[in-house]
Design a protein around this motif. Structure first.
Motif, PDB file in Angstrom:
ATOM      1  N   ALA A  17     138.923  36.688 -12.464  1.00  0.00           N
ATOM      2  CA  ALA A  17     139.077  35.280 -12.088  1.00  0.00           C
ATOM      3  C   ALA A  17     140.233  34.637 -12.858  1.00  0.00           C
ATOM      4  CB  ALA A  17     137.777  34.523 -12.337  1.00  0.00           C
ATOM      5  N   TYR A  18     140.358  34.965 -14.148  1.00  0.00           N
ATOM      6  CA  TYR A  18     141.434  34.388 -14.955  1.00  0.00           C
ATOM      7  C   TYR A  18     142.802  34.871 -14.478  1.00  0.00           C
ATOM      8  CZ  TYR A  18     144.539  33.542 -18.878  1.00  0.00           C
ATOM      9  OH  TYR A  18     145.602  33.162 -19.654  1.00  0.00           O
ATOM     10  N   VAL A  19     142.927  36.163 -14.220  1.00  0.00           N
ATOM     11  CA  VAL A  19     144.216  36.701 -13.763  1.00  0.00           C
ATOM     12  C   VAL A  19     144.578  36.130 -12.397  1.00  0.00           C
ATOM     13  CG1 VAL A  19     145.341  38.830 -13.000  1.00  0.00           C
ATOM     14  CG2 VAL A  19     144.165  38.768 -15.183  1.00  0.00           C
ATOM     15  N   LEU A  20     143.604  36.015 -11.517  1.00  0.00           N
ATOM     16  CA  LEU A  20     143.851  35.427 -10.210  1.00  0.00           C
ATOM     17  C   LEU A  20     144.334  33.979 -10.344  1.00  0.00           C
ATOM     18  CD1 LEU A  20     143.563  36.139  -7.180  1.00  0.00           C
ATOM     19  CD2 LEU A  20     141.329  35.053  -7.277  1.00  0.00           C
ATOM     20  N   TYR A  21     143.670  33.207 -11.192  1.00  0.00           N
ATOM     21  CA  TYR A  21     144.078  31.820 -11.433  1.00  0.00           C
ATOM     22  C   TYR A  21     145.474  31.762 -12.058  1.00  0.00           C
ATOM     23  CZ  TYR A  21     144.634  27.499 -14.014  1.00  0.00           C
ATOM     24  OH  TYR A  21     145.148  26.351 -14.549  1.00  0.00           O
ATOM     25  N   LEU A  22     145.716  32.611 -13.049  1.00  0.00           N
ATOM     26  CA  LEU A  22     146.981  32.578 -13.785  1.00  0.00           C
ATOM     27  C   LEU A  22     148.167  32.883 -12.873  1.00  0.00           C
ATOM     28  CD1 LEU A  22     148.080  32.253 -16.680  1.00  0.00           C
ATOM     29  CD2 LEU A  22     147.804  34.703 -16.961  1.00  0.00           C
ATOM     30  N   PHE A  23     148.054  33.942 -12.081  1.00  0.00           N
ATOM     31  CA  PHE A  23     149.164  34.295 -11.205  1.00  0.00           C
ATOM     32  C   PHE A  23     149.344  33.284 -10.078  1.00  0.00           C
ATOM     33  CE2 PHE A  23     148.975  38.356 -13.346  1.00  0.00           C
ATOM     34  CZ  PHE A  23     150.304  38.746 -13.347  1.00  0.00           C
ATOM     35  N   SER A  24     148.260  32.749  -9.538  1.00  0.00           N
ATOM     36  CA  SER A  24     148.406  31.748  -8.477  1.00  0.00           C
ATOM     37  C   SER A  24     148.997  30.451  -9.023  1.00  0.00           C
ATOM     38  CB  SER A  24     147.066  31.486  -7.798  1.00  0.00           C
ATOM     39  OG  SER A  24     146.170  30.871  -8.682  1.00  0.00           O
ATOM     40  N   TYR A  25     148.628  30.073 -10.237  1.00  0.00           N
ATOM     41  CA  TYR A  25     149.170  28.856 -10.846  1.00  0.00           C
ATOM     42  C   TYR A  25     150.669  29.019 -11.123  1.00  0.00           C
ATOM     43  CZ  TYR A  25     149.829  25.011 -14.103  1.00  0.00           C
ATOM     44  OH  TYR A  25     150.291  23.891 -14.727  1.00  0.00           O
ATOM     45  N   MET A  26     151.042  30.164 -11.681  1.00  0.00           N
ATOM     46  CA  MET A  26     152.463  30.384 -11.975  1.00  0.00           C
ATOM     47  C   MET A  26     153.284  30.475 -10.689  1.00  0.00           C
ATOM     48  SD  MET A  26     152.989  30.326 -15.157  1.00  0.00           S
ATOM     49  CE  MET A  26     152.052  30.362 -16.658  1.00  0.00           C
ATOM     50  N   TYR A  27     152.723  31.123  -9.669  1.00  0.00           N
ATOM     51  CA  TYR A  27     153.438  31.245  -8.401  1.00  0.00           C
ATOM     52  C   TYR A  27     153.611  29.883  -7.734  1.00  0.00           C
ATOM     53  CZ  TYR A  27     154.569  32.627  -3.640  1.00  0.00           C
ATOM     54  OH  TYR A  27     155.171  32.762  -2.420  1.00  0.00           O
ATOM     55  N   SER A  28     152.602  29.025  -7.811  1.00  0.00           N
ATOM     56  CA  SER A  28     152.694  27.720  -7.155  1.00  0.00           C
ATOM     57  C   SER A  28     153.676  26.791  -7.874  1.00  0.00           C
ATOM     58  CB  SER A  28     151.321  27.067  -7.065  1.00  0.00           C
ATOM     59  OG  SER A  28     150.861  26.705  -8.350  1.00  0.00           O
ATOM     60  N   ASN A  29     153.869  26.995  -9.171  1.00  0.00           N
ATOM     61  CA  ASN A  29     154.786  26.138  -9.924  1.00  0.00           C
ATOM     62  C   ASN A  29     156.222  26.630  -9.899  1.00  0.00           C
ATOM     63  OD1 ASN A  29     152.997  24.176 -10.671  1.00  0.00           O
ATOM     64  ND2 ASN A  29     152.440  25.168 -12.587  1.00  0.00           N
ATOM     65  N   ALA A  30     156.448  27.860  -9.530  1.00  0.00           N
ATOM     66  CA  ALA A  30     157.810  28.403  -9.540  1.00  0.00           C
ATOM     67  C   ALA A  30     158.685  27.666  -8.535  1.00  0.00           C
ATOM     68  CB  ALA A  30     157.775  29.894  -9.220  1.00  0.00           C
ATOM     69  N   GLY A  31     159.770  27.101  -9.016  1.00  0.00           N
ATOM     70  CA  GLY A  31     160.710  26.402  -8.142  1.00  0.00           C
ATOM     71  C   GLY A  31     160.244  25.058  -7.650  1.00  0.00           C
ATOM     72  N   SER A  32     159.224  24.480  -8.266  1.00  0.00           N
ATOM     73  CA  SER A  32     158.692  23.205  -7.781  1.00  0.00           C
ATOM     74  C   SER A  32     159.274  22.002  -8.519  1.00  0.00           C
ATOM     75  CB  SER A  32     157.166  23.188  -7.913  1.00  0.00           C
ATOM     76  OG  SER A  32     156.795  23.247  -9.276  1.00  0.00           O
ATOM     77  N   GLY A  33     160.281  22.219  -9.341  1.00  0.00           N
ATOM     78  CA  GLY A  33     160.868  21.116 -10.091  1.00  0.00           C
ATOM     79  C   GLY A  33     161.692  20.203  -9.213  1.00  0.00           C
ATOM     80  N   ALA A  34     161.906  18.975  -9.700  1.00  0.00           N
ATOM     81  CA  ALA A  34     162.663  17.989  -8.930  1.00  0.00           C
ATOM     82  C   ALA A  34     164.167  18.247  -9.005  1.00  0.00           C
ATOM     83  CB  ALA A  34     162.360  16.582  -9.438  1.00  0.00           C
ATOM     84  N   ASN A  35     164.612  18.894 -10.081  1.00  0.00           N
ATOM     85  CA  ASN A  35     166.041  19.180 -10.219  1.00  0.00           C
ATOM     86  C   ASN A  35     166.229  20.535 -10.901  1.00  0.00           C
ATOM     87  OD1 ASN A  35     165.566  18.715 -12.966  1.00  0.00           O
ATOM     88  ND2 ASN A  35     166.128  16.553 -12.788  1.00  0.00           N
ATOM     89  N   ASP A  36     167.475  20.894 -11.119  1.00  0.00           N
ATOM     90  CA  ASP A  36     167.773  22.215 -11.682  1.00  0.00           C
ATOM     91  C   ASP A  36     167.263  22.362 -13.110  1.00  0.00           C
ATOM     92  OD1 ASP A  36     168.955  23.045  -9.365  1.00  0.00           O
ATOM     93  OD2 ASP A  36     170.995  22.528  -9.994  1.00  0.00           O
TER      94      ASP A  36
END
Length: 111
Positions: A17-36
């Motif tokens: 459960a932790y690994v599933l949460y960790l990878f999904s959280y990191m994947y969802s945040n990748a490239g989600s910033g407002a600027n460079d």
């Protein structure tokens, strides 16, 4: 069929459960910033957490092998990898310390 080790089973479920949460959280945040600059910071954070993530994933795999194959060596390897994951990211130790303790107890109870 032999009974499963309860400590290894609980450790496996929590770790999965932790690994599933960790990878999904990191994947969802990748490239989600407002600027460079934000994207650079997110990328840096993910790269700093990557050793912890890989070590936790390997720990879950070895924990599962020890659980389902009933092998002491795999259970011990998973417990050690959970401990290494705690050391690699000390701020997140609370997410893997329970799995490490349960894996060591499960290893000791395997015949």
């Amino acid at each position: 069929m032999k009974k499963m080790n309860k400590c290894l089973l609980i450790s496996f479920i929590l770790g999965f459960a932790y690994v599933l949460y960790l990878f999904s959280y990191m994947y969802s945040n990748a490239g989600s910033g407002a600027n460079d600059a934000e994207n650079l910071g997110i990328g840096l954070a993910i790269s700093l957490a990557m050793p912890h993530m890989i070590c936790a994933l390997l720990a879950v795999i070895f924990n599962g092998l020890g659980l389902f194959l009933n092998k002491r060596g795999f259970a011990l390897t998973g417990a050690i990898l959970y401990t290494v994951a705690c050391v690699l990211m000390p701020v997140w130790f609370m997410f893997t310390i329970i799995q490490a303790i349960l894996s060591y107890i499960g290893f000791a109870k395997l015949k």
